[in-house]
Write a protein that holds these residues in place. Structure first.
Motif, PDB file in Angstrom:
ATOM      1  N   ALA A  26      36.154  87.451 137.690  1.00  0.00           N
ATOM      2  CA  ALA A  26      37.537  87.001 137.536  1.00  0.00           C
ATOM      3  C   ALA A  26      37.601  85.782 136.617  1.00  0.00           C
ATOM      4  CB  ALA A  26      38.155  86.684 138.895  1.00  0.00           C
ATOM      5  N   TYR A  36      34.290  86.828 141.935  1.00  0.00           N
ATOM      6  CA  TYR A  36      34.858  85.544 141.502  1.00  0.00           C
ATOM      7  C   TYR A  36      34.360  85.176 140.107  1.00  0.00           C
ATOM      8  CZ  TYR A  36      35.657  85.626 146.485  1.00  0.00           C
ATOM      9  OH  TYR A  36      36.021  86.016 147.728  1.00  0.00           O
ATOM     10  N   SER A  40      41.917  84.276 129.262  1.00  0.00           N
ATOM     11  CA  SER A  40      43.275  84.828 129.198  1.00  0.00           C
ATOM     12  C   SER A  40      44.311  83.724 129.311  1.00  0.00           C
ATOM     13  CB  SER A  40      43.489  85.848 130.319  1.00  0.00           C
ATOM     14  OG  SER A  40      42.601  86.924 130.177  1.00  0.00           O
ATOM     15  N   LEU A  41      44.104  82.807 130.246  1.00  0.00           N
ATOM     16  CA  LEU A  41      45.027  81.688 130.388  1.00  0.00           C
ATOM     17  C   LEU A  41      45.005  80.799 129.149  1.00  0.00           C
ATOM     18  CD1 LEU A  41      44.520  80.736 134.134  1.00  0.00           C
ATOM     19  CD2 LEU A  41      46.487  81.890 133.090  1.00  0.00           C
ATOM     20  N   VAL A  84      37.285  86.639 132.909  1.00  0.00           N
ATOM     21  CA  VAL A  84      38.472  87.255 132.308  1.00  0.00           C
ATOM     22  C   VAL A  84      39.674  86.305 132.354  1.00  0.00           C
ATOM     23  CG1 VAL A  84      40.124  89.165 132.504  1.00  0.00           C
ATOM     24  CG2 VAL A  84      37.678  89.574 132.881  1.00  0.00           C
ATOM     25  N   LEU A  85      39.887  85.667 133.502  1.00  0.00           N
ATOM     26  CA  LEU A  85      41.110  84.892 133.700  1.00  0.00           C
ATOM     27  C   LEU A  85      41.149  83.607 132.876  1.00  0.00           C
ATOM     28  CD1 LEU A  85      43.768  84.895 135.208  1.00  0.00           C
ATOM     29  CD2 LEU A  85      42.643  83.703 137.087  1.00  0.00           C
ATOM     30  N   LEU A  86      40.059  82.878 132.797  1.00  0.00           N
ATOM     31  CA  LEU A  86      40.098  81.610 132.065  1.00  0.00           C
ATOM     32  C   LEU A  86      40.384  81.786 130.576  1.00  0.00           C
ATOM     33  CD1 LEU A  86      37.321  79.633 133.943  1.00  0.00           C
ATOM     34  CD2 LEU A  86      39.794  79.385 134.127  1.00  0.00           C
ATOM     35  N   ALA A 128      46.610  89.708 133.722  1.00  0.00           N
ATOM     36  CA  ALA A 128      46.569  88.552 132.809  1.00  0.00           C
ATOM     37  C   ALA A 128      45.706  88.859 131.592  1.00  0.00           C
ATOM     38  CB  ALA A 128      46.047  87.317 133.538  1.00  0.00           C
ATOM     39  N   GLY A 129      44.592  89.553 131.788  1.00  0.00           N
ATOM     40  CA  GLY A 129      43.715  89.910 130.682  1.00  0.00           C
ATOM     41  C   GLY A 129      44.375  90.854 129.698  1.00  0.00           C
ATOM     42  N   VAL A 164      45.484  90.735 139.616  1.00  0.00           N
ATOM     43  CA  VAL A 164      46.195  89.705 138.848  1.00  0.00           C
ATOM     44  C   VAL A 164      45.392  89.344 137.607  1.00  0.00           C
ATOM     45  CG1 VAL A 164      46.932  87.280 138.891  1.00  0.00           C
ATOM     46  CG2 VAL A 164      47.478  88.794 140.809  1.00  0.00           C
ATOM     47  N   THR A 165      44.084  89.247 137.760  1.00  0.00           N
ATOM     48  CA  THR A 165      43.209  88.933 136.636  1.00  0.00           C
ATOM     49  C   THR A 165      43.284  90.016 135.570  1.00  0.00           C
ATOM     50  OG1 THR A 165      41.719  87.678 138.049  1.00  0.00           O
ATOM     51  CG2 THR A 165      40.805  88.503 135.994  1.00  0.00           C
ATOM     52  N   PHE A 221      43.278  89.533 143.776  1.00  0.00           N
ATOM     53  CA  PHE A 221      42.890  88.567 142.743  1.00  0.00           C
ATOM     54  C   PHE A 221      42.398  89.266 141.479  1.00  0.00           C
ATOM     55  CE2 PHE A 221      42.389  86.330 146.774  1.00  0.00           C
ATOM     56  CZ  PHE A 221      43.238  85.258 146.542  1.00  0.00           C
TER      57      PHE A 221
END
Length: 113
Positions: free
Chosen positions: A87, A84, A94-95, A90-92, A17-18, A13-14, A10
């Motif tokens: 993640a 979590y 990035s999305l 960074v992920l939110l 994506a970042g 992947v994060t 996870f």
């Protein structure tokens, strides 16, 4: 499998994506968000994670197999539990960058008759 072993895919992947979001953002020449704002949000999220994870573990709502944790704790919460929150930090965003809708180039112009 350890909790870090579970977190690694996870987090990988994060991270991808970042990095992709950073490249896309720079190509679009988007305005830069304030580093101070990002640090403030990260700090708030990590403090809230520490508080609520410690409460949930303390009342017995969540438990961890001691053989599968690193042994590093923030209070009584294992460090792995913060993966979590990191993640999400960074992920939110990035999305948000990667899924942003861009207006059509001539959207503001009136159609010719």
């Amino acid at each position: 499998m350890t909790y870090w072993g579970l977190n690694v895919p996870f987090l990988a992947v994060t991270a991808v994506a970042g990095i992709v979001a950073l490249v896309v953002r720079r190509r679009r020449r988007a305005p830069r968000a304030s580093l101070a704002h990002a640090a403030l949000v990260a700090g708030i999220l990590l403090v809230m994670t520490a508080v609520f994870d410690n409460v949930m573990i303390g009342i017995g709502l969540v438990g961890y197999d001691e053989a599968k944790i690193s042994g590093v704790f923030v209070g009584i919460a294992p460090l792995e539990d913060f993966a979590y929150a990191v993640a999400a930090l960074v992920l939110l965003p990035s999305l948000w960058v990667l899924l942003e809708r861009r207006p059509a180039p001539n959207q503001n112009e009136r159609p010719s008759r």
